[in-house]
Design an enzyme around this catalytic site. Structure first.
Site, PDB file in Angstrom:
ATOM      1  N   ASP A   1      96.812  27.646  98.231  1.00  0.00           N
ATOM      2  CA  ASP A   1      95.346  27.707  98.323  1.00  0.00           C
ATOM      3  C   ASP A   1      94.895  26.571  99.229  1.00  0.00           C
ATOM      4  OD1 ASP A   1      96.107  26.289  95.491  1.00  0.00           O
ATOM      5  OD2 ASP A   1      94.577  25.193  96.550  1.00  0.00           O
TER       6      ASP A   1
ATOM      7  N   GLU B   1     106.585  29.205  89.247  1.00  0.00           N
ATOM      8  CA  GLU B   1     107.140  28.583  90.450  1.00  0.00           C
ATOM      9  C   GLU B   1     108.671  28.611  90.452  1.00  0.00           C
ATOM     10  OE1 GLU B   1     103.947  25.108  91.516  1.00  0.00           O
ATOM     11  OE2 GLU B   1     105.093  24.850  89.679  1.00  0.00           O
TER      12      GLU B   1
HETATM   13  N1  ADE Z   1      98.499  22.858  93.267  1.00  0.00           N
HETATM   14  C1  ADE Z   1      98.237  23.983  93.937  1.00  0.00           C
HETATM   15  N2  ADE Z   1      96.969  23.988  94.398  1.00  0.00           N
HETATM   16  C2  ADE Z   1      96.412  22.827  93.983  1.00  0.00           C
HETATM   17  C3  ADE Z   1      95.129  22.255  94.117  1.00  0.00           C
HETATM   18  N3  ADE Z   1      94.156  22.895  94.766  1.00  0.00           N
HETATM   19  N4  ADE Z   1      94.903  21.032  93.556  1.00  0.00           N
HETATM   20  C4  ADE Z   1      95.897  20.399  92.886  1.00  0.00           C
HETATM   21  N5  ADE Z   1      97.123  20.899  92.710  1.00  0.00           N
HETATM   22  C5  ADE Z   1      97.391  22.102  93.266  1.00  0.00           C
END
Ligand code: ADE
Length: 250
Positions: free
Chosen positions: A215, A13
């Site tokens: 996501d 990141e």
């Molecule tokens: N960071 C990025 N995606 C995530 C997720 N699905 N749950 C928790 N932290 C995250």
């Protein structure tokens, strides 16, 4: 002169930011490497917090106590919860909440005991500046067309709202839907922001955070997250922060 902290949970990141910074000096405290540098003349200290609320709280405390930072910025990725938070969008937090905080029946669900609150607001001025930098970066195209096409990204937007944090990688549609039903105002979920917000609240240090949606916190979250953090996450952090510091220097 004031010093600003730049924090991310994981190396992918922040990789591009760390690669850009002429490393004047590094210092290891509590097993973390703190990189002291200047960005458009502004003193910065960049660090990887590691994942989760405790790691993030430790990092924030060290930044304030040992590095005397006057402002804290967090940049990284998050899972999209609200339907409008799609992969590639940028969410600027106006507040944080711990979705796994539950001291009921002693305290109301989500309330942090003895704080009398569930939400920790971010600093309005810093947040507005981050949002402006994100708008400018997205408008000039953070990603090349090929990367955007490979990741299936549409036109990215910048949104401001609630981000929720907890010590869970949310990776099933069922859990994501439960979170959305319980906390309909939440735009995104991650694992550190609320902890940093609480530490900054304790010390009276202004805090702002920006998360790119990697996501949808659903059954495909694991694969989407890995692809996103490896391919593009640090591009977003670097491009947006470059504009943030350029705007401050102007
Ligand atoms: N960071 C990025 N995606 C995530 C997720 N699905 N749950 C928790 N932290 C995250």
């Amino acid at each position: 002169m004031s010093r600003i902290a730049i924090v991310s949970a994981m190396h992918p990141e922040l990789a591009a930011v760390l690669a850009w910074l002429p490393q004047a000096q590094t210092q290891v405290v509590a097993g973390r490497e703190f990189v002291l540098a200047r960005w458009h003349g502004q003193e910065v200290v960049a660090v990887l917090s590691r994942i989760g609320k405790v790691a993030a709280a430790t990092t924030a405390t060290v930044l304030i106590e040992r590095f005397d930072v006057q402002q804290v910025l967090f940049t990284g990725v998050a899972g999209g919860l609200a339907p409008q938070a799609q992969v590639g969008d940028v969410v600027v937090a106006n507040a944080f909440l711990q979705h796994d905080m539950d001291a009921s029946p002693l305290f109301p669900r989500y309330e942090v005991p003895w704080y009398g609150r569930t939400h920790f607001a971010t600093d309005a001025v810093l947040t507005a500046a981050l949002a402006r930098a994100a708008q400018t970066a997205l408008a000039s195209g953070v990603l090349d067309a090929q990367a955007a096409a490979e990741l299936g990204l549409g036109t990215a937007r910048v949104q401001a709202g609630l981000i929720v944090s907890g010590d869970r990688f949310v990776s099933t549609l069922a859990e994501s839907q439960r979170l959305q039903q319980a906390l309909p105002e939440a735009l995104a979920v991650e694992m550190e922001g609320a902890a940093v917000a609480q530490v900054c609240h304790d010390y009276g240090v202004p805090f702002a955070a920006l998360r790119t949606i990697s996501d949808r916190a659903d059954d495909a979250a694991h694969a989407d997250f890995l692809k996103f953090v490896e391919r593009v996450a640090s591009r977003y952090s670097a491009e947006i922060l470059e504009r943030f510091f350029a705007q401050r220097a102007a």
